[in-house]
Design an enzyme around this catalytic site. Structure first.
Site, PDB file in Angstrom:
ATOM      1  N   GLU A   1       6.716 -14.294 -12.595  1.00 32.74           N
ATOM      2  CA  GLU A   1       6.036 -13.159 -11.943  1.00 32.74           C
ATOM      3  C   GLU A   1       5.515 -12.134 -12.940  1.00 32.74           C
ATOM      4  O   GLU A   1       4.537 -11.451 -12.665  1.00 32.74           O
ATOM      5  CB  GLU A   1       6.920 -12.496 -10.889  1.00 32.74           C
ATOM      6  CG  GLU A   1       8.082 -11.711 -11.422  1.00 32.74           C
ATOM      7  CD  GLU A   1       8.905 -11.071 -10.321  1.00 32.74           C
ATOM      8  OE1 GLU A   1       8.345 -10.618  -9.323  1.00 32.74           O
ATOM      9  OE2 GLU A   1      10.140 -11.025 -10.476  1.00 32.74           O
TER      10      GLU A   1
ATOM     11  N   LYS B  52      11.633 -14.522 -12.452  1.00 33.46           N
ATOM     12  CA  LYS B  52      11.350 -13.339 -13.268  1.00 33.46           C
ATOM     13  C   LYS B  52      10.282 -13.660 -14.300  1.00 33.46           C
ATOM     14  O   LYS B  52       9.369 -12.890 -14.528  1.00 33.46           O
ATOM     15  CB  LYS B  52      12.654 -12.894 -13.939  1.00 33.46           C
ATOM     16  CG  LYS B  52      12.825 -11.450 -14.160  1.00 33.46           C
ATOM     17  CD  LYS B  52      13.324 -10.649 -12.980  1.00 33.46           C
ATOM     18  CE  LYS B  52      12.688 -10.922 -11.659  1.00 33.46           C
ATOM     19  NZ  LYS B  52      13.253 -10.300 -10.517  1.00 33.46           N
TER      20      LYS B  52
ATOM     21  N   TRP C  63      -2.935  -2.608  -1.633  1.00 35.01           N
ATOM     22  CA  TRP C  63      -2.629  -4.017  -1.889  1.00 35.01           C
ATOM     23  C   TRP C  63      -3.386  -4.766  -0.805  1.00 35.01           C
ATOM     24  O   TRP C  63      -3.042  -4.699   0.371  1.00 35.01           O
ATOM     25  CB  TRP C  63      -1.124  -4.263  -1.781  1.00 35.01           C
ATOM     26  CG  TRP C  63      -0.714  -5.637  -2.181  1.00 35.01           C
ATOM     27  CD1 TRP C  63      -0.424  -6.076  -3.443  1.00 35.01           C
ATOM     28  CD2 TRP C  63      -0.526  -6.772  -1.314  1.00 35.01           C
ATOM     29  NE1 TRP C  63      -0.071  -7.404  -3.408  1.00 35.01           N
ATOM     30  CE2 TRP C  63      -0.132  -7.855  -2.125  1.00 35.01           C
ATOM     31  CE3 TRP C  63      -0.659  -6.969   0.065  1.00 35.01           C
ATOM     32  CZ2 TRP C  63       0.142  -9.117  -1.599  1.00 35.01           C
ATOM     33  CZ3 TRP C  63      -0.397  -8.228   0.579  1.00 35.01           C
ATOM     34  CH2 TRP C  63      -0.002  -9.285  -0.249  1.00 35.01           C
TER      35      TRP C  63
ATOM     36  N   ASN D 185      -1.245   2.073   5.808  1.00 34.16           N
ATOM     37  CA  ASN D 185      -0.405   1.029   5.210  1.00 34.16           C
ATOM     38  C   ASN D 185       0.078   0.140   6.359  1.00 34.16           C
ATOM     39  O   ASN D 185       0.767   0.633   7.249  1.00 34.16           O
ATOM     40  CB  ASN D 185       0.768   1.689   4.481  1.00 34.16           C
ATOM     41  CG  ASN D 185       1.895   0.722   4.127  1.00 34.16           C
ATOM     42  OD1 ASN D 185       3.041   1.104   4.047  1.00 34.16           O
ATOM     43  ND2 ASN D 185       1.562  -0.523   3.904  1.00 34.16           N
ATOM     44  N   GLY D 186      -0.318  -1.124   6.334  1.00 32.64           N
ATOM     45  CA  GLY D 186       0.083  -2.031   7.406  1.00 32.64           C
ATOM     46  C   GLY D 186      -1.075  -2.935   7.780  1.00 32.64           C
ATOM     47  O   GLY D 186      -2.022  -3.090   7.008  1.00 32.64           O
TER      48      GLY D 186
ATOM     49  N   CYS E 163       0.841  -1.188   0.000  1.00 35.97           N
ATOM     50  CA  CYS E 163       0.000   0.000   0.000  1.00 35.97           C
ATOM     51  C   CYS E 163       0.886   1.251   0.000  1.00 35.97           C
ATOM     52  O   CYS E 163       1.951   1.264   0.592  1.00 35.97           O
ATOM     53  CB  CYS E 163      -0.943   0.093   1.202  1.00 35.97           C
ATOM     54  SG  CYS E 163      -2.057  -1.301   1.328  1.00 35.97           S
TER      55      CYS E 163
ATOM     56  N   ARG F 225       3.636  -0.114  -4.987  1.00 37.96           N
ATOM     57  CA  ARG F 225       3.412  -0.672  -3.648  1.00 37.96           C
ATOM     58  C   ARG F 225       2.072  -1.406  -3.539  1.00 37.96           C
ATOM     59  O   ARG F 225       1.781  -2.018  -2.514  1.00 37.96           O
ATOM     60  CB  ARG F 225       3.450   0.431  -2.602  1.00 37.96           C
ATOM     61  CG  ARG F 225       4.744   1.189  -2.569  1.00 37.96           C
ATOM     62  CD  ARG F 225       4.686   2.275  -1.539  1.00 37.96           C
ATOM     63  NE  ARG F 225       4.566   1.724  -0.206  1.00 37.96           N
ATOM     64  CZ  ARG F 225       5.571   1.326   0.550  1.00 37.96           C
ATOM     65  NH1 ARG F 225       6.798   1.444   0.095  1.00 37.96           N
ATOM     66  NH2 ARG F 225       5.372   0.830   1.743  1.00 37.96           N
TER      67      ARG F 225
ATOM     68  N   LYS G  46       5.773  -4.014  -4.792  1.00 39.09           N
ATOM     69  CA  LYS G  46       7.236  -3.870  -4.732  1.00 39.09           C
ATOM     70  C   LYS G  46       7.768  -4.009  -3.318  1.00 39.09           C
ATOM     71  O   LYS G  46       8.840  -4.550  -3.103  1.00 39.09           O
ATOM     72  CB  LYS G  46       7.585  -2.491  -5.295  1.00 39.09           C
ATOM     73  CG  LYS G  46       9.062  -2.223  -5.397  1.00 39.09           C
ATOM     74  CD  LYS G  46       9.600  -2.739  -6.698  1.00 39.09           C
ATOM     75  CE  LYS G  46      11.097  -2.633  -6.796  1.00 39.09           C
ATOM     76  NZ  LYS G  46      11.626  -3.762  -7.576  1.00 39.09           N
TER      77      LYS G  46
ATOM     78  N   HIS H  29      16.326 -36.232 -11.024  1.00 37.50           N
ATOM     79  CA  HIS H  29      15.626 -36.736  -9.827  1.00 37.50           C
ATOM     80  C   HIS H  29      14.157 -36.333  -9.805  1.00 37.50           C
ATOM     81  O   HIS H  29      13.528 -36.365  -8.756  1.00 37.50           O
ATOM     82  CB  HIS H  29      16.333 -36.243  -8.563  1.00 37.50           C
ATOM     83  CG  HIS H  29      17.748 -36.703  -8.469  1.00 37.50           C
ATOM     84  ND1 HIS H  29      18.085 -38.007  -8.205  1.00 37.50           N
ATOM     85  CD2 HIS H  29      18.918 -36.041  -8.669  1.00 37.50           C
ATOM     86  CE1 HIS H  29      19.413 -38.136  -8.222  1.00 37.50           C
ATOM     87  NE2 HIS H  29      19.929 -36.948  -8.508  1.00 37.50           N
TER      88      HIS H  29
ATOM     89  N   GLU I 234      16.478 -17.404 -10.313  1.00 39.09           N
ATOM     90  CA  GLU I 234      16.064 -16.020 -10.532  1.00 39.09           C
ATOM     91  C   GLU I 234      15.421 -15.867 -11.921  1.00 39.09           C
ATOM     92  O   GLU I 234      14.423 -15.165 -12.081  1.00 39.09           O
ATOM     93  CB  GLU I 234      17.280 -15.091 -10.362  1.00 39.09           C
ATOM     94  CG  GLU I 234      17.066 -13.638 -10.691  1.00 39.09           C
ATOM     95  CD  GLU I 234      15.942 -12.960  -9.896  1.00 39.09           C
ATOM     96  OE1 GLU I 234      15.463 -13.513  -8.901  1.00 39.09           O
ATOM     97  OE2 GLU I 234      15.534 -11.858 -10.331  1.00 39.09           O
TER      98      GLU I 234
HETATM   99  C1  F6R Z   1      10.939 -10.258  -7.489  1.00 40.08           C
HETATM  100  C2  F6R Z   1      11.052  -9.363  -6.369  1.00 40.08           C
HETATM  101  C3  F6R Z   1      10.740  -9.884  -5.021  1.00 40.08           C
HETATM  102  C4  F6R Z   1      11.617  -9.196  -3.967  1.00 40.08           C
HETATM  103  C5  F6R Z   1      11.184  -9.617  -2.558  1.00 40.08           C
HETATM  104  C6  F6R Z   1      12.081  -9.001  -1.503  1.00 40.08           C
HETATM  105  O1  F6R Z   1      11.292  -9.638  -8.680  1.00 40.08           O
HETATM  106  O2  F6R Z   1      11.357  -8.221  -6.530  1.00 40.08           O
HETATM  107  O3  F6R Z   1      10.875 -11.263  -4.956  1.00 40.08           O
HETATM  108  O4  F6R Z   1      12.937  -9.528  -4.196  1.00 40.08           O
HETATM  109  O5  F6R Z   1       9.864  -9.226  -2.337  1.00 40.08           O
HETATM  110  O6  F6R Z   1      12.053  -7.624  -1.567  1.00 40.08           O
HETATM  111  P1  F6R Z   1      13.208  -6.731  -0.970  1.00 40.08           P
HETATM  112  O7  F6R Z   1      14.448  -6.997  -1.759  1.00 40.08           O
HETATM  113  O8  F6R Z   1      12.721  -5.326  -1.149  1.00 40.08           O
HETATM  114  O9  F6R Z   1      13.370  -7.120   0.456  1.00 40.08           O
END
Ligand code: F6R
Length: 612
Positions: free
Chosen positions: A492, A489, A73, A99-100, A2, A27, A607, A508, A485
């Protein structure tokens, strides 16, 4: 999650709030709303993006010089118009954004219901709005005091902004566990979850600390105190952020801009940290703790998501170059596992946002158990940066695209510098090899630049796979976390199911998935178990899988058997992950764009994950 924004002053509040919410949409973006004070409180809320709110508000009265806004969110209650913030009190004269999570909202709600309160939404936030009004009436106190007293009853996390109808020049804000920045202008105040909505109006900001509450009143200095009623003096600091860094700058998406920025962001994460004469690595923030790290029984890396993948690469780096045992933990598991931590452990938290709730909680736990807690963070002044005993910033610049790209490569760069520094100090790395790695790391930005030049080729490749239903990513050694990773990517942002595996683990289980429809991205760079990975590719081809191989320039063996190859420049093995990750970012990006997905704001994601 949020995002919250607010303004009180002499300007029109609505455009400031809308623009701010658009900057904070990373956010959360399932619904948004504003409350504007103009004689009475007008609340406009809409499910969907901020653009939907803007369209909805077009024929409404938005004239006001005091307002608060929220982009959501969802945690409690589905994303719809009613559950969107702001929420209002029973009499509708108090409005609040949050937010929270208010963890004890259920018991407060029950109490308030007994006293005749009725609720419109399913949210925890609405309960807090009602509680503030109840306290204000009962205690006959100002809004400031009512908010303070109410928060003393609340368990949970919050960054809130509260306004009331009778108070035409005042916003009350408070923070615990969720970020809140206040911009201090000339007879005006701004507030936001981060500094991006504020930057074009003022550079003077106050980062509220946990447990603090402030009154932002026109014509008066900011009044700051703790929830326990201890007066405090606001510490005003100057923002270093610039506007350009948070705008798209001609790119179609922030994600593409951020991928293309990597030659610079990687260089920035090394800037001033390599002494070209002595080949010494200097990480100023860690200087005092070098010996502590060297003598540590082990380093425990805690992180989530992409940052956790960077942590896995850190494990290879620290063990390989500095011979320090490393454990890499999901912060969310670590915090609830009753882990064994001693004073001889060094806990290293990695986070782009610096606000991830699980990582923060895991750090607090480690601190309580006596460990030294270090941080690698991108956002200056963030909660994780402040909670760390010491640390290093990644200096990648603001990352707006929800999928992390440049922050990841900056994290890996800082981890590499750290491992090199420790390895040299500890004497676990031969001086000649150390110097070779130092001179090679300096070539990384140029090598990344050359890989950005492959964008068109990777776009063509992406077109062939945009309709795939599944993907497998395989890698070994340093390239195993890169495979994880790459898969994250892709899933998501394109919503294609993808899994990353250590290449040798394929036999396996995952090998059963392979048929002529399964694209398999294999990172098969020279050195690091190259021959073994080539054998893994043979195993895939024997089952008709489609192989997209990431290889070192000049490779011949893999080229003969793979269906498609992506070449990366030759580089020493510990530095490979920074390069091998780049084409996977581009592949995900183009596939997602071709599938018409919103790459910067993928569904259900945010994010900054400030809830557990
Ligand atoms: C994926 C992504 C998330 C963050 C995760 C941790 O692209 O960005 O998996 O890596 O939410 O976030 P931070 O790094 O801000 O603690």
């Amino acid at each position: 999650m949020c995002g919250i924004v607010g303004y009180v002053g002499h300007r029109e509040a609505f455009p400031i709030i809308i623009k701010g919410l658009q900057r904070l949409e990373y956010r959360g973006y399932d619904s948004s709303g504003v409350a504007l004070l103009n004689g009475k409180i007008n609340v406009y809320k809409k499910q969907g993006k901020v653009a939907d709110l803007l369209a909805f508000s077009e024929d409404k009265d938005t004239v006001s010089s005091l307002g608060i806004g929220h982009t959501r969110w969802a945690t409690h209650g589905v994303p719809n118009d009613v559950n969107a913030h702001p929420h209002t009190s029973q009499s509708k004269t108090i409005a609040l954004i949050h937010n929270g999570i208010i963890e004890n909202y259920d018991s407060i709600k029950e109490e308030l219901s007994k006293r005749g309160h009725t609720f419109e939404s399913d949210t925890d936030t609405e309960v807090l709005t009602h509680l503030i009004e109840e306290v204000q009436k009962k205690e006959r106190v100002s809004l400031f005091e009512a908010v303070r007293l109410s928060l003393a009853e609340v368990i949970g996390a919050y960054a809130i902004a509260v306004i009331e109808e009778s108070n035409t020049n005042e916003i009350i804000v408070a923070k615990k566990g969720s970020p809140l920045v206040i911009g201090v202008g000339e007879n005006e105040f701004f507030l936001a979850s981060d500094a991006t909505p504020i930057i074009e109006y003022t550079k003077n900001v106050v980062y509220l600390e946990d447990g603090e509450i402030a009154r932002l009143k026109i014509g008066e200095e900011m009044e700051l105190k703790t929830i326990e009623n201890v007066e405090k003096t606001p510490y005003i600091q100057e923002l270093e952020l610039n506007l350009e860094a948070i705008e798209k700058g001609g790119y179609e998406h922030f994600m593409l801009k951020e991928i293309f920025e990597q030659p610079k962001s990687i260089a920035d994460s090394m800037r001033g940290r390599l002494d070209s004469k002595t080949a010494e690595v200097k990480l100023g923030g860690l200087a005092e703790y070098e010996q502590k790290i060297i003598n540590a029984d082990r380093i425990i890396i805690i992180a989530c998501g992409t940052s956790w993948h960077a942590g896995l690469i850190g494990e290879y780096l620290f063990e390989d170059l500095a011979r320090i045992p490393v454990e890499v933990e999901y912060a969310s598991e670590f915090r609830y596992r009753n882990p064994i931590i001693t004073e001889k452990d060094v806990v290293l938290a990695i986070s782009q946002s610096g606000e991830t709730a699980d990582t923060l909680a895991a750090m607090k736990l480690a601190k309580d158990k006596g460990a030294t807690v270090l941080g690698i963070c991108n956002v200056v002044g963030s909660s994780i940066a402040r909670l760390s005993d010491a640390g290093s910033y990644t200096h990648a610049g603001p990352e707006i695209g929800v999928a992390s790209t440049k922050a990841f490569t900056a994290q890996v760069t800082v981890l590499t510098l750290m491992a090199l520094m420790l390895g040299r100090k500890k004497g676990t790395i031969a001086e000649s090899y150390y110097r070779e790695l130092i001179s090679e790391i300096e070539t990384i930005p140029a090598k990344v630049e050359s890989m950005i030049g492959m964008n068109d080729y990777i776009k063509e490749l992406s077109a062939k796979f945009k309709d795939a239903l599944n993907f497998l990513y395989l890698g070994r050694g340093y390239n195993f976390p890169v495979a994880l990773e790459g898969a994250l990517k892709l899933k998501e942002i394109s919503y294609i199911h993808a899994e990353g595996y250590p290449a040798a683990e394929m036999k396996h289980g995952p090998i059963a998935l392979i048929d002529e429809n399964m694209p398999i991205v294999v990172i098969a760079t020279k050195k690091g178990h190259y021959e073994k990975v080539v054998s893994n590719i043979q195993e895939v081809k024997a089952r008709n899988g489609i192989v997209i191989a990431v290889v070192t320039k000049g490779d011949t063996a893999v080229k003969e058997i793979a269906d498609y190859v992506i070449e990366i420049p030759e580089v020493a093995e510990p530095l490979v992950p920074i390069l091998s990750n780049i084409p996977l970012q581009l592949l995900s990006y183009h596939i997602a764009v071709m599938r018409d997905c919103n790459v910067d704001q993928p569904r259900n994601l945010a994010k900054s994950v400030t809830v557990e």
